[in-house]
Scaffold this motif. Structure first.
Motif, PDB file in Angstrom:
ATOM      1  N   ILE A  52      -3.058  -7.262   9.850  1.00 26.67           N
ATOM      2  CA  ILE A  52      -1.808  -6.504   9.821  1.00 26.67           C
ATOM      3  C   ILE A  52      -1.983  -5.366   8.830  1.00 26.67           C
ATOM      4  CG2 ILE A  52       0.691  -6.603   9.418  1.00 26.67           C
ATOM      5  CD1 ILE A  52       0.381  -9.721   9.616  1.00 26.67           C
ATOM      6  N   GLY A  53      -1.601  -4.170   9.203  1.00 27.89           N
ATOM      7  CA  GLY A  53      -1.708  -3.051   8.286  1.00 27.89           C
ATOM      8  C   GLY A  53      -0.719  -1.960   8.621  1.00 27.89           C
ATOM      9  N   SER A  54      -0.227  -1.271   7.614  1.00 26.77           N
ATOM     10  CA  SER A  54       0.691  -0.155   7.850  1.00 26.77           C
ATOM     11  C   SER A  54       0.721   0.754   6.641  1.00 26.77           C
ATOM     12  CB  SER A  54       2.109  -0.658   8.152  1.00 26.77           C
ATOM     13  OG  SER A  54       2.701  -1.229   6.990  1.00 26.77           O
ATOM     14  N   GLY A  55       1.181   1.975   6.871  1.00 26.66           N
ATOM     15  CA  GLY A  55       1.449   2.906   5.790  1.00 26.66           C
ATOM     16  C   GLY A  55       2.868   3.427   5.948  1.00 26.66           C
ATOM     17  N   THR A  56       3.639   3.382   4.899  1.00 28.44           N
ATOM     18  CA  THR A  56       5.052   3.760   4.945  1.00 28.44           C
ATOM     19  C   THR A  56       5.346   4.814   3.893  1.00 28.44           C
ATOM     20  OG1 THR A  56       5.571   1.491   5.560  1.00 28.44           O
ATOM     21  CG2 THR A  56       7.414   2.877   4.924  1.00 28.44           C
ATOM     22  N   GLN A  57       6.090   5.855   4.270  1.00 30.20           N
ATOM     23  CA  GLN A  57       6.370   6.946   3.359  1.00 30.20           C
ATOM     24  C   GLN A  57       7.839   7.025   2.976  1.00 30.20           C
ATOM     25  OE1 GLN A  57       5.064  10.664   4.922  1.00 30.20           O
ATOM     26  NE2 GLN A  57       2.911  10.080   5.003  1.00 30.20           N
ATOM     27  N   ARG A  58       8.090   7.545   1.779  1.00 30.23           N
ATOM     28  CA  ARG A  58       9.429   7.905   1.331  1.00 30.23           C
ATOM     29  C   ARG A  58       9.342   9.267   0.646  1.00 30.23           C
ATOM     30  NH1 ARG A  58      10.544   3.919   3.822  1.00 30.23           N
ATOM     31  NH2 ARG A  58      11.951   2.218   3.269  1.00 30.23           N
ATOM     32  N   PRO A  59      10.013  10.296   1.171  1.00 31.60           N
ATOM     33  CA  PRO A  59      10.006  11.588   0.474  1.00 31.60           C
ATOM     34  C   PRO A  59      10.869  11.521  -0.779  1.00 31.60           C
ATOM     35  CG  PRO A  59      11.463  11.660   2.376  1.00 31.60           C
ATOM     36  CD  PRO A  59      10.777  10.324   2.433  1.00 31.60           C
TER      37      PRO A  59
ATOM     38  N   THR B  90       6.026  13.154  -2.127  1.00 29.29           N
ATOM     39  CA  THR B  90       6.308  11.990  -1.281  1.00 29.29           C
ATOM     40  C   THR B  90       5.539  10.805  -1.837  1.00 29.29           C
ATOM     41  OG1 THR B  90       6.437  11.180   1.010  1.00 29.29           O
ATOM     42  CG2 THR B  90       4.415  12.304   0.375  1.00 29.29           C
ATOM     43  N   ILE B  91       6.023   9.629  -1.565  1.00 30.14           N
ATOM     44  CA  ILE B  91       5.365   8.415  -2.029  1.00 30.14           C
ATOM     45  C   ILE B  91       5.066   7.539  -0.823  1.00 30.14           C
ATOM     46  CG2 ILE B  91       7.478   7.103  -2.484  1.00 30.14           C
ATOM     47  CD1 ILE B  91       6.005   6.182  -5.112  1.00 30.14           C
ATOM     48  N   GLU B  92       3.946   6.862  -0.851  1.00 26.50           N
ATOM     49  CA  GLU B  92       3.471   6.119   0.314  1.00 26.50           C
ATOM     50  C   GLU B  92       2.973   4.744  -0.123  1.00 26.50           C
ATOM     51  OE1 GLU B  92       0.868   7.599   3.925  1.00 26.50           O
ATOM     52  OE2 GLU B  92      -0.386   7.229   2.168  1.00 26.50           O
ATOM     53  N   GLN B  93       3.293   3.747   0.678  1.00 25.81           N
ATOM     54  CA  GLN B  93       2.781   2.401   0.423  1.00 25.81           C
ATOM     55  C   GLN B  93       1.882   1.964   1.567  1.00 25.81           C
ATOM     56  OE1 GLN B  93       4.819  -1.502   1.116  1.00 25.81           O
ATOM     57  NE2 GLN B  93       5.071  -1.435  -1.098  1.00 25.81           N
ATOM     58  N   HIS B  94       0.695   1.492   1.224  1.00 31.92           N
ATOM     59  CA  HIS B  94      -0.213   0.881   2.189  1.00 31.92           C
ATOM     60  C   HIS B  94      -0.154  -0.630   1.975  1.00 31.92           C
ATOM     61  CE1 HIS B  94      -2.354   4.754   2.959  1.00 31.92           C
ATOM     62  NE2 HIS B  94      -2.033   4.975   1.679  1.00 31.92           N
ATOM     63  N   GLN B  95      -0.015  -1.379   3.051  1.00 35.86           N
ATOM     64  CA  GLN B  95      -0.060  -2.835   2.921  1.00 35.86           C
ATOM     65  C   GLN B  95      -0.959  -3.411   4.007  1.00 35.86           C
ATOM     66  OE1 GLN B  95       1.288  -5.471   4.893  1.00 35.86           O
ATOM     67  NE2 GLN B  95       2.161  -4.188   6.512  1.00 35.86           N
ATOM     68  N   PHE B  96      -1.807  -4.339   3.613  1.00 38.26           N
ATOM     69  CA  PHE B  96      -2.756  -4.935   4.538  1.00 38.26           C
ATOM     70  C   PHE B  96      -2.768  -6.453   4.362  1.00 38.26           C
ATOM     71  CE2 PHE B  96      -4.523  -0.864   3.045  1.00 38.26           C
ATOM     72  CZ  PHE B  96      -4.579  -0.157   4.229  1.00 38.26           C
ATOM     73  N   THR B  97      -2.752  -7.159   5.476  1.00 34.84           N
ATOM     74  CA  THR B  97      -3.085  -8.577   5.494  1.00 34.84           C
ATOM     75  C   THR B  97      -4.496  -8.674   6.053  1.00 34.84           C
ATOM     76  OG1 THR B  97      -0.794  -9.309   5.783  1.00 34.84           O
ATOM     77  CG2 THR B  97      -2.529 -10.834   6.462  1.00 34.84           C
ATOM     78  N   LEU B  98      -5.414  -9.161   5.247  1.00 31.43           N
ATOM     79  CA  LEU B  98      -6.818  -9.160   5.641  1.00 31.43           C
ATOM     80  C   LEU B  98      -7.071 -10.136   6.783  1.00 31.43           C
ATOM     81  CD1 LEU B  98      -8.505  -9.094   2.111  1.00 31.43           C
ATOM     82  CD2 LEU B  98      -7.652  -7.196   3.491  1.00 31.43           C
ATOM     83  N   ALA B  99      -8.031  -9.794   7.641  1.00 30.61           N
ATOM     84  CA  ALA B  99      -8.346 -10.641   8.789  1.00 30.61           C
ATOM     85  C   ALA B  99      -8.832 -12.016   8.340  1.00 30.61           C
ATOM     86  CB  ALA B  99      -9.388  -9.968   9.670  1.00 30.61           C
ATOM     87  N   LYS B 100      -9.592 -12.046   7.243  1.00 28.48           N
ATOM     88  CA  LYS B 100     -10.125 -13.301   6.738  1.00 28.48           C
ATOM     89  C   LYS B 100      -9.662 -13.484   5.302  1.00 28.48           C
ATOM     90  CE  LYS B 100     -14.491 -15.831   6.088  1.00 28.48           C
ATOM     91  NZ  LYS B 100     -15.970 -15.754   6.208  1.00 28.48           N
ATOM     92  N   TYR B 101      -9.007 -14.601   5.044  1.00 26.20           N
ATOM     93  CA  TYR B 101      -8.471 -14.838   3.706  1.00 26.20           C
ATOM     94  C   TYR B 101      -9.585 -15.026   2.683  1.00 26.20           C
ATOM     95  CZ  TYR B 101      -5.954 -16.848  -0.191  1.00 26.20           C
ATOM     96  OH  TYR B 101      -5.458 -17.079  -1.441  1.00 26.20           O
ATOM     97  N   ASN B 102      -9.419 -14.367   1.536  1.00 25.05           N
ATOM     98  CA  ASN B 102     -10.311 -14.495   0.381  1.00 25.05           C
ATOM     99  C   ASN B 102     -11.760 -14.112   0.688  1.00 25.05           C
ATOM    100  OD1 ASN B 102     -10.252 -14.961  -2.403  1.00 25.05           O
ATOM    101  ND2 ASN B 102     -11.182 -16.980  -2.187  1.00 25.05           N
TER     102      ASN B 102
END
Length: 340
Positions: free
Chosen positions: A157-164, A170-182
């Motif tokens: 799971i991955g996405s990038g979200t922006q807030r002006p 502008t500020i941006e958050q990247h969040q990732f759930t890795l395919a393989k844990y640890n």
């Protein structure tokens, strides 16, 4: 309009959420070929959460909203503005590491503000500030990507979200759930890369070391499964991991091999209910695919301080009327009794 009134006004907007989610799921199904080829952490700078798409994409920007956004601080509470599944936990336990490292040239400054990593998820927040207004036109926003230990990494799971913040920031958050844990252990080297950003030409990059959040990790291997009446689909809950940034559920989806042809396999929507009746869906649940053809699904729920006795997975699909409908025969009760 103050921040509290703004948030309340958003909550009061009457949106056909179920049909919007159904439409989103239909679009996701059309993109399955791209998913099965393999995920990448490259993405357009215009990727945004559903709320941003609904509000900004429809041309709705009120003066009250502008005032609220202009007052968003660049550290600490920014995680709350992005409504990540770990927002409350990050804020309460102060889990984010302050980075404050930047690359500045050709009129644009890219600053990594904060980051958090727990072995299963990585969250990075970046601010962009320009000498002139930042262009948000699709042909001008450029692209960026994140690497771990100098390499792109596989994500479920991955996405990038922006807030002006204003016309120049502008500020941006990247969040990732890795395919393989640890997969990467306790210490990693993270880098954020950008090219031709917001109308500015050039390449930007910021790298920094990041340690895993200290905290208890609880792993369960329930190995329970359920089938539908025609034995077409089988769902198996392989592993449940409780960590500081998420509650992760790894699910295997089995089905006849012929459904792989022309992408006829289903991309299930999920909701999850714990034994106390708490429901995790919509903004409280993320779903992704860690392998090809939808066989390895990953569900990410908010982190939990108290481990429930069980979780019930409720898969759903779009019915003939265009609404999301639960598939009762595939509901799966996942007991959480023993750790490995």
């Amino acid at each position: 309009m103050n921040k509290e009134n703004f948030n309340q006004s958003i909550d009061n907007i009457d949106l056909p959420l179920e049909k919007l989610l159904a439409r989103e799921k239909a679009a996701m199904s059309q993109a399955k070929k791209m998913r099965k080829v393999g995920r990448t952490t490259n993405h357009s700078m215009l990727m945004a959460c559903g709320l941003c798409i609904i509000l900004f994409g429809s041309g709705f920007v009120s003066s009250g909203m502008a005032a609220v956004l202009s007052n968003i601080p660049l550290i600490g509470p920014i995680y709350k503005e992005f409504r990540d599944i770990a927002t409350d936990k990050i804020e309460k336990d102060q889990l984010a590491t302050v980075i404050e490292k930047q690359d500045s040239h050709d009129g644009l400054t890219m600053t990594v503000k904060e980051a958090a990593y727990d072995g299963g998820r990585l969250i990075v927040t970046v601010a962009y500030s320009g000498e002139k207004a930042l262009s948000l036109k699709e042909e001008n926003v450029g692209y960026n990507y994140v690497t771990i230990n100098g390499e792109e990494f596989k994500v479920a799971i991955g996405s990038g979200t922006q807030r002006p913040i204003n016309s120049k920031t502008t500020i941006e958050q990247h969040q990732f759930t890795l395919a393989k844990y640890n997969e990467y252990g306790d210490k990693i080297e993270v880098a954020v890369h950008g090219e031709d950003l917001f109308g500015y030409k050039g390449k930007w990059g910021v790298s920094f070391p990041l340690e895993k959040i200290k905290g208890d990790i609880h792993e369960f291997y329930p190995d329970v499964k359920t089938k539908n009446v025609n034995n077409v689909y089988t769902l198996t809950a392989d592993k449940v991991t409780f960590s500081p940034l998420s509650t992760r559920i790894d699910v295997t989806v089995d089905y006849p091999a012929e459904l792989d042809e022309n992408d006829r396999w289903k991309w299930f929507d999920f909701s999850v209910v714990d034994n106390n009746g708490n429901v995790y869906d919509r903004l409280k649940l993320q779903a992704g695919m860690a392998g090809n053809y939808g066989h390895h699904m990953v569900l990410a729920l908010p982190p939990m301080d108290t481990i429930p006795k069980s979780l019930t997975l409720k898969p759903a699909d779009i019915n003939s009327e265009g609404y999301i409908e639960d598939i009762k025969e595939l509901e799966l009760v996942v007991p959480l009794k023993k750790t490995k």
